[in-house]
Scaffold this motif. Structure first.
Motif, PDB file in Angstrom:
ATOM      1  N   HIS A  55       0.840  -1.200   0.000  1.00  0.00           N
ATOM      2  CA  HIS A  55       0.000   0.000   0.000  1.00  0.00           C
ATOM      3  C   HIS A  55       0.877   1.253   0.000  1.00  0.00           C
ATOM      4  CE1 HIS A  55      -2.615  -3.110   1.624  1.00  0.00           C
ATOM      5  NE2 HIS A  55      -3.648  -2.311   1.524  1.00  0.00           N
ATOM      6  N   PHE A  56       0.257   2.376  -0.254  1.00  0.00           N
ATOM      7  CA  PHE A  56       0.956   3.643  -0.068  1.00  0.00           C
ATOM      8  C   PHE A  56      -0.044   4.705   0.361  1.00  0.00           C
ATOM      9  CE2 PHE A  56      -0.424   5.866  -3.947  1.00  0.00           C
ATOM     10  CZ  PHE A  56      -0.812   4.805  -4.767  1.00  0.00           C
ATOM     11  N   ILE A  57       0.471   5.726   1.050  1.00  0.00           N
ATOM     12  CA  ILE A  57      -0.352   6.862   1.481  1.00  0.00           C
ATOM     13  C   ILE A  57      -0.042   8.034   0.564  1.00  0.00           C
ATOM     14  CG2 ILE A  57      -0.749   8.529   3.325  1.00  0.00           C
ATOM     15  CD1 ILE A  57      -0.340   6.355   5.315  1.00  0.00           C
ATOM     16  N   ASP A 117      -8.138  -7.433  -0.993  1.00  0.00           N
ATOM     17  CA  ASP A 117      -9.503  -7.420  -0.494  1.00  0.00           C
ATOM     18  C   ASP A 117      -9.747  -6.312   0.512  1.00  0.00           C
ATOM     19  OD1 ASP A 117      -9.131 -10.963  -0.339  1.00  0.00           O
ATOM     20  OD2 ASP A 117      -9.924  -9.760  -1.975  1.00  0.00           O
ATOM     21  N   PHE A 118      -8.857  -5.319   0.578  1.00  0.00           N
ATOM     22  CA  PHE A 118      -9.009  -4.293   1.603  1.00  0.00           C
ATOM     23  C   PHE A 118      -9.742  -3.044   1.096  1.00  0.00           C
ATOM     24  CE2 PHE A 118      -4.725  -5.822   3.452  1.00  0.00           C
ATOM     25  CZ  PHE A 118      -5.335  -6.979   3.854  1.00  0.00           C
ATOM     26  N   ILE A 147       4.008  10.184   8.822  1.00  0.00           N
ATOM     27  CA  ILE A 147       4.949   9.070   8.975  1.00  0.00           C
ATOM     28  C   ILE A 147       5.233   8.808  10.455  1.00  0.00           C
ATOM     29  CG2 ILE A 147       7.331   8.343   8.563  1.00  0.00           C
ATOM     30  CD1 ILE A 147       7.162   9.859   5.872  1.00  0.00           C
ATOM     31  N   HIS A 148       5.449   9.882  11.219  1.00  0.00           N
ATOM     32  CA  HIS A 148       5.742   9.732  12.651  1.00  0.00           C
ATOM     33  C   HIS A 148       4.573   9.079  13.383  1.00  0.00           C
ATOM     34  CE1 HIS A 148       7.185  10.579  16.690  1.00  0.00           C
ATOM     35  NE2 HIS A 148       6.007  11.127  16.954  1.00  0.00           N
ATOM     36  N   ALA A 149       3.351   9.482  13.059  1.00  0.00           N
ATOM     37  CA  ALA A 149       2.170   8.929  13.732  1.00  0.00           C
ATOM     38  C   ALA A 149       2.041   7.432  13.479  1.00  0.00           C
ATOM     39  CB  ALA A 149       0.911   9.656  13.251  1.00  0.00           C
ATOM     40  N   LEU A 150       2.349   6.991  12.262  1.00  0.00           N
ATOM     41  CA  LEU A 150       2.270   5.567  11.936  1.00  0.00           C
ATOM     42  C   LEU A 150       3.389   4.779  12.603  1.00  0.00           C
ATOM     43  CD1 LEU A 150       1.359   5.845   8.142  1.00  0.00           C
ATOM     44  CD2 LEU A 150      -0.159   5.170  10.016  1.00  0.00           C
ATOM     45  N   VAL A 151       4.585   5.345  12.612  1.00  0.00           N
ATOM     46  CA  VAL A 151       5.716   4.669  13.256  1.00  0.00           C
ATOM     47  C   VAL A 151       5.476   4.557  14.759  1.00  0.00           C
ATOM     48  CG1 VAL A 151       8.167   4.880  13.838  1.00  0.00           C
ATOM     49  CG2 VAL A 151       7.406   5.328  11.506  1.00  0.00           C
ATOM     50  N   GLU A 152       4.938   5.616  15.351  1.00  0.00           N
ATOM     51  CA  GLU A 152       4.677   5.641  16.787  1.00  0.00           C
ATOM     52  C   GLU A 152       3.703   4.551  17.204  1.00  0.00           C
ATOM     53  OE1 GLU A 152       4.255   9.296  19.885  1.00  0.00           O
ATOM     54  OE2 GLU A 152       2.696   9.202  18.340  1.00  0.00           O
ATOM     55  N   GLU A 153       2.790   4.191  16.308  1.00  0.00           N
ATOM     56  CA  GLU A 153       1.809   3.146  16.591  1.00  0.00           C
ATOM     57  C   GLU A 153       2.278   1.776  16.100  1.00  0.00           C
ATOM     58  OE1 GLU A 153      -0.963   3.517  18.277  1.00  0.00           O
ATOM     59  OE2 GLU A 153      -0.732   5.678  18.553  1.00  0.00           O
ATOM     60  N   ASN A 154       3.562   1.686  15.709  1.00  0.00           N
ATOM     61  CA  ASN A 154       4.146   0.432  15.197  1.00  0.00           C
ATOM     62  C   ASN A 154       3.415  -0.083  13.959  1.00  0.00           C
ATOM     63  OD1 ASN A 154       6.151   0.152  17.257  1.00  0.00           O
ATOM     64  ND2 ASN A 154       4.550  -0.554  18.653  1.00  0.00           N
ATOM     65  N   LEU A 155       2.969   0.844  13.120  1.00  0.00           N
ATOM     66  CA  LEU A 155       2.251   0.481  11.896  1.00  0.00           C
ATOM     67  C   LEU A 155       3.083   0.744  10.654  1.00  0.00           C
ATOM     68  CD1 LEU A 155      -1.252   1.914  12.873  1.00  0.00           C
ATOM     69  CD2 LEU A 155      -0.554  -0.502  12.820  1.00  0.00           C
ATOM     70  N   ALA A 156       4.275   1.289  10.826  1.00  0.00           N
ATOM     71  CA  ALA A 156       5.184   1.552   9.709  1.00  0.00           C
ATOM     72  C   ALA A 156       6.614   1.348  10.198  1.00  0.00           C
ATOM     73  CB  ALA A 156       4.996   2.977   9.177  1.00  0.00           C
ATOM     74  N   GLU A 157       7.515   1.114   9.252  1.00  0.00           N
ATOM     75  CA  GLU A 157       8.915   0.870   9.597  1.00  0.00           C
ATOM     76  C   GLU A 157       9.560   2.117  10.193  1.00  0.00           C
ATOM     77  OE1 GLU A 157      10.087  -0.031   5.660  1.00  0.00           O
ATOM     78  OE2 GLU A 157       9.809  -2.192   5.876  1.00  0.00           O
ATOM     79  N   GLU A 158      10.350   1.932  11.246  1.00  0.00           N
ATOM     80  CA  GLU A 158      11.036   3.055  11.894  1.00  0.00           C
ATOM     81  C   GLU A 158      11.977   3.769  10.926  1.00  0.00           C
ATOM     82  OE1 GLU A 158      13.001   2.003  15.460  1.00  0.00           O
ATOM     83  OE2 GLU A 158      11.215   1.163  16.434  1.00  0.00           O
ATOM     84  N   SER A 159      12.516   3.022   9.965  1.00  0.00           N
ATOM     85  CA  SER A 159      13.472   3.607   9.018  1.00  0.00           C
ATOM     86  C   SER A 159      12.842   4.706   8.166  1.00  0.00           C
ATOM     87  CB  SER A 159      14.041   2.524   8.102  1.00  0.00           C
ATOM     88  OG  SER A 159      13.008   1.870   7.381  1.00  0.00           O
ATOM     89  N   LEU A 160      11.509   4.728   8.076  1.00  0.00           N
ATOM     90  CA  LEU A 160      10.840   5.762   7.279  1.00  0.00           C
ATOM     91  C   LEU A 160      11.154   7.155   7.818  1.00  0.00           C
ATOM     92  CD1 LEU A 160       7.268   4.331   6.494  1.00  0.00           C
ATOM     93  CD2 LEU A 160       9.112   4.801   4.882  1.00  0.00           C
ATOM     94  N   ILE A 179       1.104  -3.929   4.403  1.00  0.00           N
ATOM     95  CA  ILE A 179      -0.089  -4.295   5.160  1.00  0.00           C
ATOM     96  C   ILE A 179      -0.520  -5.680   4.697  1.00  0.00           C
ATOM     97  CG2 ILE A 179      -2.434  -3.640   5.813  1.00  0.00           C
ATOM     98  CD1 ILE A 179      -1.784  -0.787   4.999  1.00  0.00           C
ATOM     99  N   ILE A 180      -0.339  -6.669   5.566  1.00  0.00           N
ATOM    100  CA  ILE A 180      -0.601  -8.035   5.140  1.00  0.00           C
ATOM    101  C   ILE A 180      -1.711  -8.693   5.962  1.00  0.00           C
ATOM    102  CG2 ILE A 180       1.533  -8.623   3.959  1.00  0.00           C
ATOM    103  CD1 ILE A 180       1.015  -9.187   7.684  1.00  0.00           C
ATOM    104  N   SER A 181      -2.500  -7.887   6.663  1.00  0.00           N
ATOM    105  CA  SER A 181      -3.642  -8.438   7.384  1.00  0.00           C
ATOM    106  C   SER A 181      -4.734  -7.379   7.499  1.00  0.00           C
ATOM    107  CB  SER A 181      -3.232  -8.905   8.785  1.00  0.00           C
ATOM    108  OG  SER A 181      -2.967  -7.797   9.613  1.00  0.00           O
ATOM    109  N   PRO A 182      -6.004  -7.795   7.472  1.00  0.00           N
ATOM    110  CA  PRO A 182      -7.112  -6.839   7.640  1.00  0.00           C
ATOM    111  C   PRO A 182      -7.036  -6.111   8.972  1.00  0.00           C
ATOM    112  CG  PRO A 182      -7.917  -8.935   6.778  1.00  0.00           C
ATOM    113  CD  PRO A 182      -6.484  -9.156   7.185  1.00  0.00           C
ATOM    114  N   GLU A 183      -6.514  -6.792  10.015  1.00  0.00           N
ATOM    115  CA  GLU A 183      -6.418  -6.173  11.339  1.00  0.00           C
ATOM    116  C   GLU A 183      -5.484  -4.967  11.320  1.00  0.00           C
ATOM    117  OE1 GLU A 183      -7.901 -10.160  11.569  1.00  0.00           O
ATOM    118  OE2 GLU A 183      -5.983  -9.430  10.766  1.00  0.00           O
ATOM    119  N   LYS A 184      -4.339  -5.114  10.653  1.00  0.00           N
ATOM    120  CA  LYS A 184      -3.392  -4.001  10.573  1.00  0.00           C
ATOM    121  C   LYS A 184      -3.990  -2.864   9.755  1.00  0.00           C
ATOM    122  CE  LYS A 184       1.393  -2.827   9.505  1.00  0.00           C
ATOM    123  NZ  LYS A 184       2.726  -3.309   9.081  1.00  0.00           N
ATOM    124  N   LEU A 185      -4.707  -3.205   8.705  1.00  0.00           N
ATOM    125  CA  LEU A 185      -5.343  -2.168   7.892  1.00  0.00           C
ATOM    126  C   LEU A 185      -6.359  -1.379   8.706  1.00  0.00           C
ATOM    127  CD1 LEU A 185      -5.669  -0.924   5.023  1.00  0.00           C
ATOM    128  CD2 LEU A 185      -7.553  -2.507   4.717  1.00  0.00           C
TER     129      LEU A 185
END
Length: 339
Positions: A157-159, A336-337, A279-292, A210-216
């Motif tokens: 996915h991408f934002i 399917d998301f 990017i920071h908000a997603l990383v803070e919630e462990n939903l994106a790679e810290e390297s971003l 994003i490889i699960s509906p839960e993470k999405l």
């Protein structure tokens, strides 16, 4: 002067890293194909000696008991994203066989491991053993393999910030595409399907896995409750203007180019601030790679992508303030998301 034992311990410390899975932290040795366990088999660098026999995880794990099965009376079924099956099975089934031997378990995986399946597909793995502790150990090892393999999974996915809502931009993009089709009409390698439709033109902010509906669902919730309310504060309710000019490609070798994009040559600091906050908000919630957060922010508008060629697929996109819609910009099939 350091003794031989001290030097050995220092080397051991240098080769060990910590990995957190499901809230628990484990030691993991650096991957070394020649490293052997006490049984003489490769352990893929996972240190599991200190896993407790009775943990919160083992107590919560749903384990069935079959007194008619004398060999492996205990069993459990776990659901994982199907995309990780190939890492758990390994080449010619070697990883699975190693796990079975080292944990004294029987691990059954689905026979169909088609790599073209949707990234949202799940698979059921059955673990059976003589003891519950062995099942817990095998599940922990599987969790570690999944955690370690995540970096090898392609982006799904991408934002982005949609730009195709502007009628003037759509008109200019359609003129450009029309000129391309005319000039390249005799070029068999060109097909109009590689052109991103003018209405879908967007400014890419970051790529996600994003490889699960839960993470999405978690990402959707963060976008709605944490990121969206902050947009107006960052932009200060003023219109955000960007200046697009010139073409660039994402490769040092022009003969290997898949993506052609329009350069962002001018924008104000609010856009950079907005993108970094997302990017920071997603990383803070462990939903994106810290390297971003460490990478240079390269804002771009994709124009052509050879992976969009008809029959290949368009992937999945998350648009600011518009939920989740179709397309991985670089590569990826429809999933399917879609909302």
């Amino acid at each position: 002067m350091a003794t031989k034992a001290q030097r050995g311990y220092s080397q051991w410390e240098a080769d060990v890293s910590l990995v957190t899975v499901a809230g628990r932290t484990y030691r993991k040795m650096a991957i070394n194909p020649t490293f052997s366990s006490r049984g003489g088999q490769s352990t893929q660098g996972y240190e599991t000696d200190d896993v407790e026999l009775e943990t919160d995880e083992s107590r919560d794990l749903q384990v069935d008991y079959d007194d008619l099965n004398e060999d492996n009376p205990y069993s459990t079924k776990i659901q994982i994203p199907a995309i990780y099956l190939k890492f758990i099975i390994g080449k010619a089934g070697k990883t699975r066989m190693m796990l079975q031997k080292e944990t004294n378990t029987q691990i059954n995986t689905p026979k169909n491991t088609n790599e073209k399946q949707s990234s949202s597909a799940t698979a059921t793995i059955t673990i059976s053993a003589k003891t519950k502790a062995a099942i817990t150990s095998a599940k922990t090892r599987i969790d570690l393999i999944i955690s370690d393999s995540e970096k090898l999974i392609p982006y799904t996915h991408f934002i982005s910030i949609p730009l195709g809502l502007d009628s003037n931009l759509r008109s200019e993009m359609n003129k450009l595409y029309s000129n391309l089709k005319t000039k390249l009409s005799n070029n068999s390698s060109f097909h109009e399907s590689i052109c991103l439709p003018a209405a879908q033109i967007h400014l890419t902010i970051c790529m996600l896995k994003i490889i699960s509906p839960e993470k999405l669902d978690k990402i959707k919730n963060v976008m709605k409750t944490k990121i969206q309310p902050k947009i107006y504060d960052i932009l200060n309710t003023r219109t955000l203007l960007v200046h697009l000019q010139g073409l660039e490609f994402m490769n040092d070798d022009p003969s290997q180019v898949n993506v052609l994009y329009i350069k962002l040559v001018k924008h104000d600091d609010r856009l950079t601030q907005l993108c970094k906050y997302i990017i920071h908000a997603l990383v803070e919630e462990n939903l994106a790679e810290e390297s971003l957060e460490e990478k240079e922010l390269i804002l771009h508008v994709t124009l052509l992508n050879t992976r969009f060629r008809r029959g290949v697929g368009t992937g999945t996109e998350i648009k600011l303030g518009q939920g989740v819609q179709g397309g991985d910009e670089e590569a990826g099939d429809k999933n399917d998301f879609n909302e």
